[in-house]
Design a protein around this motif. Structure first.
Motif, PDB file in Angstrom:
ATOM      1  N   ILE A  48       2.474  20.718 -26.392  1.00  0.00           N
ATOM      2  CA  ILE A  48       2.178  21.896 -25.567  1.00  0.00           C
ATOM      3  C   ILE A  48       3.406  22.290 -24.742  1.00  0.00           C
ATOM      4  O   ILE A  48       3.788  23.459 -24.688  1.00  0.00           O
ATOM      5  N   LEU A  49       4.031  21.289 -24.089  1.00  0.00           N
ATOM      6  CA  LEU A  49       5.194  21.573 -23.249  1.00  0.00           C
ATOM      7  C   LEU A  49       6.371  22.095 -24.075  1.00  0.00           C
ATOM      8  O   LEU A  49       7.081  23.007 -23.649  1.00  0.00           O
ATOM      9  N   VAL A  50       6.572  21.504 -25.272  1.00  0.00           N
ATOM     10  CA  VAL A  50       7.636  21.987 -26.150  1.00  0.00           C
ATOM     11  C   VAL A  50       7.344  23.408 -26.603  1.00  0.00           C
ATOM     12  O   VAL A  50       8.238  24.267 -26.638  1.00  0.00           O
ATOM     13  N   GLY A  51       6.081  23.701 -26.928  1.00  0.00           N
ATOM     14  CA  GLY A  51       5.697  25.055 -27.326  1.00  0.00           C
ATOM     15  C   GLY A  51       5.951  26.061 -26.227  1.00  0.00           C
ATOM     16  O   GLY A  51       6.455  27.163 -26.481  1.00  0.00           O
ATOM     17  N   VAL A  52       5.626  25.677 -24.995  1.00  0.00           N
ATOM     18  CA  VAL A  52       5.893  26.562 -23.851  1.00  0.00           C
ATOM     19  C   VAL A  52       7.402  26.765 -23.701  1.00  0.00           C
ATOM     20  O   VAL A  52       7.863  27.872 -23.398  1.00  0.00           O
ATOM     21  N   GLY A  53       8.186  25.685 -23.932  1.00  0.00           N
ATOM     22  CA  GLY A  53       9.632  25.802 -23.833  1.00  0.00           C
ATOM     23  C   GLY A  53      10.210  26.797 -24.819  1.00  0.00           C
ATOM     24  O   GLY A  53      11.183  27.491 -24.515  1.00  0.00           O
TER      25      GLY A  53
ATOM     26  N   SER B 254      14.130  17.359 -15.261  1.00  0.00           N
ATOM     27  CA  SER B 254      14.806  16.379 -14.408  1.00  0.00           C
ATOM     28  C   SER B 254      14.067  15.048 -14.355  1.00  0.00           C
ATOM     29  O   SER B 254      14.695  13.982 -14.319  1.00  0.00           O
ATOM     30  N   GLY B 255      12.754  15.093 -14.372  1.00  0.00           N
ATOM     31  CA  GLY B 255      11.962  13.868 -14.254  1.00  0.00           C
ATOM     32  C   GLY B 255      12.133  12.914 -15.415  1.00  0.00           C
ATOM     33  O   GLY B 255      11.956  11.692 -15.262  1.00  0.00           O
ATOM     34  N   THR B 256      12.468  13.421 -16.574  1.00  0.00           N
ATOM     35  CA  THR B 256      12.614  12.555 -17.748  1.00  0.00           C
ATOM     36  C   THR B 256      14.079  12.230 -18.047  1.00  0.00           C
ATOM     37  O   THR B 256      14.358  11.505 -19.003  1.00  0.00           O
ATOM     38  N   PHE B 257      15.005  12.743 -17.249  1.00  0.00           N
ATOM     39  CA  PHE B 257      16.412  12.485 -17.508  1.00  0.00           C
ATOM     40  C   PHE B 257      16.763  11.002 -17.457  1.00  0.00           C
ATOM     41  O   PHE B 257      17.570  10.532 -18.277  1.00  0.00           O
TER      42      PHE B 257
ATOM     43  N   ALA C 165       8.718  17.111 -11.754  1.00  0.00           N
ATOM     44  CA  ALA C 165       9.527  15.905 -11.942  1.00  0.00           C
ATOM     45  C   ALA C 165       8.660  14.652 -11.962  1.00  0.00           C
ATOM     46  O   ALA C 165       8.845  13.764 -12.797  1.00  0.00           O
ATOM     47  N   VAL C 166       7.701  14.573 -11.058  1.00  0.00           N
ATOM     48  CA  VAL C 166       6.827  13.398 -10.994  1.00  0.00           C
ATOM     49  C   VAL C 166       5.975  13.289 -12.254  1.00  0.00           C
ATOM     50  O   VAL C 166       5.842  12.208 -12.849  1.00  0.00           O
ATOM     51  N   ILE C 167       5.392  14.407 -12.680  1.00  0.00           N
ATOM     52  CA  ILE C 167       4.547  14.384 -13.873  1.00  0.00           C
ATOM     53  C   ILE C 167       5.343  13.939 -15.102  1.00  0.00           C
ATOM     54  O   ILE C 167       4.903  13.071 -15.865  1.00  0.00           O
ATOM     55  N   SER C 168       6.525  14.525 -15.299  1.00  0.00           N
ATOM     56  CA  SER C 168       7.303  14.189 -16.490  1.00  0.00           C
ATOM     57  C   SER C 168       7.850  12.767 -16.411  1.00  0.00           C
ATOM     58  O   SER C 168       7.954  12.074 -17.430  1.00  0.00           O
ATOM     59  N   TYR C 169       8.209  12.296 -15.205  1.00  0.00           N
ATOM     60  CA  TYR C 169       8.687  10.920 -15.051  1.00  0.00           C
ATOM     61  C   TYR C 169       7.587   9.931 -15.411  1.00  0.00           C
ATOM     62  O   TYR C 169       7.816   8.961 -16.150  1.00  0.00           O
ATOM     63  N   LEU C 170       6.390  10.179 -14.900  1.00  0.00           N
ATOM     64  CA  LEU C 170       5.265   9.284 -15.207  1.00  0.00           C
ATOM     65  C   LEU C 170       4.908   9.343 -16.691  1.00  0.00           C
ATOM     66  O   LEU C 170       4.553   8.322 -17.296  1.00  0.00           O
ATOM     67  N   LEU C 171       5.007  10.536 -17.275  1.00  0.00           N
ATOM     68  CA  LEU C 171       4.727  10.686 -18.700  1.00  0.00           C
ATOM     69  C   LEU C 171       5.740   9.896 -19.523  1.00  0.00           C
ATOM     70  O   LEU C 171       5.383   9.222 -20.500  1.00  0.00           O
ATOM     71  N   ALA C 172       7.013   9.953 -19.119  1.00  0.00           N
ATOM     72  CA  ALA C 172       8.051   9.210 -19.827  1.00  0.00           C
ATOM     73  C   ALA C 172       7.846   7.711 -19.680  1.00  0.00           C
ATOM     74  O   ALA C 172       8.018   6.949 -20.644  1.00  0.00           O
TER      75      ALA C 172
END
Length: 286
Positions: A24-29, A106-109, A267-274
């Protein structure tokens, strides 16, 4: 020889849902101006295995197909469901919406940086990253001030649009939506997708698939032979494209506070997802 770390058991349901969310996030990107579906695919660990598979479709075809089905479902949902939302959001809350996605990147960097060094890293790789980031910022700022001829919607031009979207998949950092805006096709594409106009959707799909199939094998081979170089080039593009899309001229305490809040949330959501994704074993990509 070091003992190989035993992978933790994988939860099929959680892993499947994670891939849907990433899709979903990639599609939005892909449909968000200034962003790159390819960058988000790299950030969420989809890019490498996808390029490997598309570079050699016969290798573990069914296994890879099953793996990427939820990604494809999520990608389709992201593009269709958010095409109208993205168009509306950028018309009304461009700065806030952009900072949310900067937070996601940034959160997944940290995880991305760790992955880039898994086959070793030398000091000149850092220099390569910095140079690539600077070149990416320069290129995107230059294109931002360019004026391209306006194209009228047609089957051929939608094929071109799909080809650009495909380039956004295989060349992380490239934002196809920016080019579509320059060509005057972005708003028409978003409207066509949101209304499920297959006269728009089908040629875009054809162009995108053709582009990915043409370039995926080349990208796969480059990763096999020059993993550290390729990954630090991509990291540079990720950093540069993120810097380039930072909104300028944001004014007002309320707007700035909301941008900061959305950045932190993203950032928090993507960091936790990673971090959650790291709990599950992933087969080496190349």
């Amino acid at each position: 020889m070091a003992t190989e770390e035993i992978a933790q058991p994988k939860s099929t349901v959680v892993d499947w849902l994670l891939r849907v969310v990433k899709g979903i996030l990639v599609g939005v990107g892909f449909i968000t101006p200034g962003l790159s579906g390819g960058v988000l695919a790299v950030v969420f660990g989809i890019y490498e295995p996808l390029m490997r598979w598309l570079g050699n479709l016969r290798e573990k075809f069914l296994q890879n197909l099953v793996y990427f089905i939820p990604v494809g479902i999520g990608g389709a949902l992201g593009v269709v469901a958010f095409s109208a939302v993205v168009d509306w959001a950028f018309a009304n809350y461009a700065a806030q919406f952009t900072w949310l996605f900067i937070g996601f990147i940034s959160g997944t960097f940290p995880s991305l940086l760790k992955t880039s060094g898994k086959e070793g890293r030398k000091p000149w790789h850092w220099a390569l990253l910095v140079v690539m980031a600077a070149l990416t910022v320069f290129a995107m700022r230059t294109l931002e001030n360019s004026s391209f001829s306006q194209l009228t919607p047609s089957f051929t031009n939608w094929l071109l649009s799909g080809f650009l979207m495909g380039l956004g998949a295989v060349v992380p950092g490239m934002s196809p939506s920016n080019f579509l805006i320059y060509f005057g096709l972005y708003d028409k594409m978003a409207a066509g997708i949101s209304h499920l106009d297959f006269g728009v959707i089908i040629p875009i799909l054809i162009g995108g698939v053709l582009c990915v199939l043409i370039f995926a094998r080349l990208i796969s081979l480059l990763f096999k032979k020059h993993y550290a170089v390729m990954y630090h080039l991509i990291l540079g593009i990720v950093v540069g494209s993120t810097i380039a899309i930072i909104p300028r001229g944001v004014m007002g305490a309320g707007v700035i506070a909301m941008c900061a809040l959305l950045f932190v949330v993203g950032a928090v959501i993507s960091y936790l997802l990673a971090k959650l994704d790291e709990k599950y074993s992933r087969e080496p990509a190349f």
